[in-house]
Scaffold this motif. Structure first.
Motif, PDB file in Angstrom:
ATOM      1  N   ARG A   1       0.123   8.101  -8.296  1.00  0.00           N
ATOM      2  CA  ARG A   1       0.981   6.941  -8.521  1.00  0.00           C
ATOM      3  C   ARG A   1       1.146   6.073  -7.266  1.00  0.00           C
ATOM      4  NH1 ARG A   1       5.502  10.426  -9.579  1.00  0.00           N
ATOM      5  NH2 ARG A   1       6.821   8.569  -9.746  1.00  0.00           N
ATOM      6  N   ILE A   2       0.058   5.892  -6.498  1.00  0.00           N
ATOM      7  CA  ILE A   2       0.094   4.969  -5.364  1.00  0.00           C
ATOM      8  C   ILE A   2      -1.062   3.972  -5.517  1.00  0.00           C
ATOM      9  CG2 ILE A   2       1.161   6.649  -3.800  1.00  0.00           C
ATOM     10  CD1 ILE A   2      -1.578   6.987  -2.452  1.00  0.00           C
ATOM     11  N   ASN A   3      -0.920   2.798  -4.893  1.00  0.00           N
ATOM     12  CA  ASN A   3      -1.984   1.796  -4.995  1.00  0.00           C
ATOM     13  C   ASN A   3      -2.561   1.428  -3.631  1.00  0.00           C
ATOM     14  OD1 ASN A   3       0.628   0.522  -4.598  1.00  0.00           O
ATOM     15  ND2 ASN A   3      -0.456  -1.428  -4.728  1.00  0.00           N
ATOM     16  N   TRP A   4      -1.961   1.970  -2.545  1.00  0.00           N
ATOM     17  CA  TRP A   4      -2.495   1.686  -1.220  1.00  0.00           C
ATOM     18  C   TRP A   4      -2.029   2.767  -0.255  1.00  0.00           C
ATOM     19  CZ3 TRP A   4      -1.950   0.781   3.979  1.00  0.00           C
ATOM     20  CH2 TRP A   4      -2.905  -0.054   4.600  1.00  0.00           C
TER      21      TRP A   4
ATOM     22  N   ALA B   1       1.645  15.286 -10.637  1.00  0.00           N
ATOM     23  CA  ALA B   1       0.214  15.550 -10.823  1.00  0.00           C
ATOM     24  C   ALA B   1      -0.430  15.683  -9.455  1.00  0.00           C
ATOM     25  CB  ALA B   1      -0.425  14.395 -11.600  1.00  0.00           C
ATOM     26  N   SER B   2      -1.359  16.547  -9.338  1.00  0.00           N
ATOM     27  CA  SER B   2      -2.178  16.618  -8.111  1.00  0.00           C
ATOM     28  C   SER B   2      -3.590  16.926  -8.561  1.00  0.00           C
ATOM     29  CB  SER B   2      -1.651  17.734  -7.207  1.00  0.00           C
ATOM     30  OG  SER B   2      -1.912  18.973  -7.857  1.00  0.00           O
ATOM     31  N   LEU B   3      -4.420  17.284  -7.654  1.00  0.00           N
ATOM     32  CA  LEU B   3      -5.822  17.524  -8.001  1.00  0.00           C
ATOM     33  C   LEU B   3      -5.921  18.511  -9.159  1.00  0.00           C
ATOM     34  CD1 LEU B   3      -7.505  17.643  -4.474  1.00  0.00           C
ATOM     35  CD2 LEU B   3      -7.461  15.785  -6.156  1.00  0.00           C
ATOM     36  N   ASP B   4      -5.071  19.554  -9.186  1.00  0.00           N
ATOM     37  CA  ASP B   4      -5.155  20.490 -10.322  1.00  0.00           C
ATOM     38  C   ASP B   4      -3.989  20.308 -11.276  1.00  0.00           C
ATOM     39  OD1 ASP B   4      -3.866  23.438  -8.580  1.00  0.00           O
ATOM     40  OD2 ASP B   4      -2.942  21.562  -9.197  1.00  0.00           O
ATOM     41  N   GLY B   5      -3.088  19.332 -10.981  1.00  0.00           N
ATOM     42  CA  GLY B   5      -2.113  18.943 -11.994  1.00  0.00           C
ATOM     43  C   GLY B   5      -0.889  19.838 -12.111  1.00  0.00           C
ATOM     44  N   SER B   6      -0.738  20.837 -11.211  1.00  0.00           N
ATOM     45  CA  SER B   6       0.396  21.746 -11.449  1.00  0.00           C
ATOM     46  C   SER B   6       1.225  22.039 -10.201  1.00  0.00           C
ATOM     47  CB  SER B   6      -0.180  23.088 -11.936  1.00  0.00           C
ATOM     48  OG  SER B   6      -0.939  23.632 -10.847  1.00  0.00           O
ATOM     49  N   LEU B   7       0.989  21.324  -9.099  1.00  0.00           N
ATOM     50  CA  LEU B   7       1.720  21.666  -7.881  1.00  0.00           C
ATOM     51  C   LEU B   7       2.971  20.821  -7.715  1.00  0.00           C
ATOM     52  CD1 LEU B   7      -1.227  21.963  -5.304  1.00  0.00           C
ATOM     53  CD2 LEU B   7      -0.088  23.792  -6.598  1.00  0.00           C
ATOM     54  N   SER B   8       3.968  21.382  -7.020  1.00  0.00           N
ATOM     55  CA  SER B   8       5.160  20.612  -6.670  1.00  0.00           C
ATOM     56  C   SER B   8       4.820  19.714  -5.483  1.00  0.00           C
ATOM     57  CB  SER B   8       6.283  21.578  -6.245  1.00  0.00           C
ATOM     58  OG  SER B   8       5.924  22.172  -4.990  1.00  0.00           O
TER      59      SER B   8
ATOM     60  N   ALA C   1      -8.612   8.993   2.986  1.00  0.00           N
ATOM     61  CA  ALA C   1      -9.307   9.358   1.745  1.00  0.00           C
ATOM     62  C   ALA C   1      -8.635  10.561   1.082  1.00  0.00           C
ATOM     63  CB  ALA C   1     -10.766   9.676   2.045  1.00  0.00           C
ATOM     64  N   LEU C   2      -8.250  11.560   1.882  1.00  0.00           N
ATOM     65  CA  LEU C   2      -7.575  12.744   1.323  1.00  0.00           C
ATOM     66  C   LEU C   2      -6.195  12.385   0.769  1.00  0.00           C
ATOM     67  CD1 LEU C   2      -8.396  15.617   3.858  1.00  0.00           C
ATOM     68  CD2 LEU C   2      -9.103  15.456   1.462  1.00  0.00           C
ATOM     69  N   LEU C   3      -5.483  11.530   1.480  1.00  0.00           N
ATOM     70  CA  LEU C   3      -4.163  11.092   0.993  1.00  0.00           C
ATOM     71  C   LEU C   3      -4.303  10.415  -0.374  1.00  0.00           C
ATOM     72  CD1 LEU C   3      -2.801   9.625   4.340  1.00  0.00           C
ATOM     73  CD2 LEU C   3      -1.501  11.202   2.924  1.00  0.00           C
ATOM     74  N   ALA C   4      -5.297   9.513  -0.480  1.00  0.00           N
ATOM     75  CA  ALA C   4      -5.480   8.754  -1.727  1.00  0.00           C
ATOM     76  C   ALA C   4      -5.850   9.679  -2.882  1.00  0.00           C
ATOM     77  CB  ALA C   4      -6.569   7.696  -1.532  1.00  0.00           C
ATOM     78  N   GLN C   5      -6.575  10.761  -2.565  1.00  0.00           N
ATOM     79  CA  GLN C   5      -6.970  11.718  -3.617  1.00  0.00           C
ATOM     80  C   GLN C   5      -5.790  12.564  -4.070  1.00  0.00           C
ATOM     81  OE1 GLN C   5     -10.031  14.285  -2.029  1.00  0.00           O
ATOM     82  NE2 GLN C   5     -11.369  13.721  -3.738  1.00  0.00           N
TER      83      GLN C   5
ATOM     84  N   GLY D   1      -0.853  -3.426  21.735  1.00  0.00           N
ATOM     85  CA  GLY D   1       0.114  -4.289  22.417  1.00  0.00           C
ATOM     86  C   GLY D   1       1.400  -4.365  21.593  1.00  0.00           C
ATOM     87  N   GLU D   2       1.830  -5.554  21.240  1.00  0.00           N
ATOM     88  CA  GLU D   2       3.055  -5.738  20.451  1.00  0.00           C
ATOM     89  C   GLU D   2       2.734  -6.002  18.980  1.00  0.00           C
ATOM     90  OE1 GLU D   2       5.272  -4.147  22.611  1.00  0.00           O
ATOM     91  OE2 GLU D   2       6.327  -5.191  20.984  1.00  0.00           O
ATOM     92  N   GLU D   3       1.503  -5.628  18.570  1.00  0.00           N
ATOM     93  CA  GLU D   3       1.079  -5.835  17.181  1.00  0.00           C
ATOM     94  C   GLU D   3       0.586  -4.537  16.559  1.00  0.00           C
ATOM     95  OE1 GLU D   3      -0.948 -10.021  16.018  1.00  0.00           O
ATOM     96  OE2 GLU D   3      -2.107  -8.754  17.412  1.00  0.00           O
ATOM     97  N   LEU D   4       0.727  -4.453  15.242  1.00  0.00           N
ATOM     98  CA  LEU D   4       0.095  -3.388  14.476  1.00  0.00           C
ATOM     99  C   LEU D   4      -1.160  -3.988  13.858  1.00  0.00           C
ATOM    100  CD1 LEU D   4       3.270  -2.000  12.684  1.00  0.00           C
ATOM    101  CD2 LEU D   4       1.966  -0.819  14.462  1.00  0.00           C
ATOM    102  N   VAL D   5      -2.290  -3.342  14.074  1.00  0.00           N
ATOM    103  CA  VAL D   5      -3.564  -3.856  13.560  1.00  0.00           C
ATOM    104  C   VAL D   5      -4.110  -2.880  12.516  1.00  0.00           C
ATOM    105  CG1 VAL D   5      -5.914  -4.568  14.163  1.00  0.00           C
ATOM    106  CG2 VAL D   5      -4.016  -5.054  15.729  1.00  0.00           C
ATOM    107  N   LEU D   6      -4.595  -3.447  11.427  1.00  0.00           N
ATOM    108  CA  LEU D   6      -5.080  -2.649  10.304  1.00  0.00           C
ATOM    109  C   LEU D   6      -6.135  -1.640  10.754  1.00  0.00           C
ATOM    110  CD1 LEU D   6      -5.030  -2.270   7.189  1.00  0.00           C
ATOM    111  CD2 LEU D   6      -6.856  -3.996   7.077  1.00  0.00           C
ATOM    112  N   GLY D   7      -5.944  -0.396  10.320  1.00  0.00           N
ATOM    113  CA  GLY D   7      -6.917   0.670  10.590  1.00  0.00           C
ATOM    114  C   GLY D   7      -7.484   1.154   9.271  1.00  0.00           C
ATOM    115  N   PRO D   8      -8.007   2.376   9.236  1.00  0.00           N
ATOM    116  CA  PRO D   8      -8.585   2.904   7.999  1.00  0.00           C
ATOM    117  C   PRO D   8      -7.562   2.988   6.869  1.00  0.00           C
ATOM    118  CG  PRO D   8      -9.299   4.199   9.884  1.00  0.00           C
ATOM    119  CD  PRO D   8      -8.217   3.267  10.381  1.00  0.00           C
ATOM    120  N   PHE D   9      -8.016   2.641   5.647  1.00  0.00           N
ATOM    121  CA  PHE D   9      -7.112   2.666   4.496  1.00  0.00           C
ATOM    122  C   PHE D   9      -7.902   2.801   3.206  1.00  0.00           C
ATOM    123  CE2 PHE D   9      -7.818  -1.443   2.465  1.00  0.00           C
ATOM    124  CZ  PHE D   9      -8.463  -2.171   3.450  1.00  0.00           C
ATOM    125  N   GLN D  10      -7.169   3.043   2.135  1.00  0.00           N
ATOM    126  CA  GLN D  10      -7.720   3.071   0.786  1.00  0.00           C
ATOM    127  C   GLN D  10      -6.897   2.112  -0.053  1.00  0.00           C
ATOM    128  OE1 GLN D  10     -10.313   5.532  -0.040  1.00  0.00           O
ATOM    129  NE2 GLN D  10     -10.272   5.776   2.203  1.00  0.00           N
ATOM    130  N   GLY D  11      -7.558   1.216  -0.773  1.00  0.00           N
ATOM    131  CA  GLY D  11      -6.837   0.273  -1.607  1.00  0.00           C
ATOM    132  C   GLY D  11      -7.404  -1.128  -1.468  1.00  0.00           C
TER     133      GLY D  11
END
Ligand code: SME
Length: 149
Positions: free
Chosen positions: A50-53, A4-11, A42-46, A61-71
């Motif tokens: 079948r994804i929840n985040w 399924a995608s926005l129009d429901g018919s794409l591979s 936002a575009l990815l989430a749209q 530095g030596e850490e990954l810090v939360l950036g923009p997200f949907q979920g």
């Protein structure tokens, strides 16, 4: 496989092709990384079903810090080398995890997540962060998602 995608018919390849074009058009000329990542998430989430985040962790530095997200609210800091995100960052390789419970050291931010894909973001060979996408379904991601993302 048809999804399924926005129009429901794409591979899947067609969905990722259109998604890449949409993101490129949306960020064209904008230099603020956070603004661009916010719109990209936002575009990815749209477009991806079948994804929840989905979202970004940025290298600090030596850490990954939360950036923009949907979920749902998520873990803020992940050590490079820790969890799926940190392991993908450390290895600079995309990780496709069919069952998060079977991944040693998986960090459970949303208890509903069952499978995951994490793509390292490299710019001129330098690691900038990762793109993380979760699904509440087991084994949701495959090679077409790997190539598309
Ligand atoms: N599960 C990830 C942490 C981030 S949440 O999925 C948003 C991990 O193990 O690195």
């Amino acid at each position: 496989m048809k999804t399924a995608s926005l129009d429901g018919s794409l591979s899947k390849p067609e969905i990722y092709r259109d998604l890449t074009l949409s993101v490129s058009a949306l960020i064209e000329g904008e230099t603020d990384a956070i603004a661009n990542l916010a719109n990209a998430s936002a575009l990815l989430a749209q477009a991806i079903d079948r994804i929840n985040w989905c979202g970004f962790y940025l290298l600090r530095g030596e850490e990954l810090v939360l950036g923009p997200f949907q979920g749902r609210p998520a873990c803020v800091r992940i050590p490079v080398g820790g969890g799926v995100c940190g392991t993908a960052a450390a290895s600079r390789r995309t990780l496709v995890v069919p069952n998060v419970d079977a991944f040693p050291g998986h960090i459970a931010c949303d208890p509903a997540s069952r499978s995951e894909i994490v793509v390292p973001i490299l710019q001129d060979g330098a690691l900038r962060g990762v793109l993380d996408v979760d699904s509440a379904e087991l084994d949701r991601f495959d090679d077409e998602d790997r190539r598309g993302l």
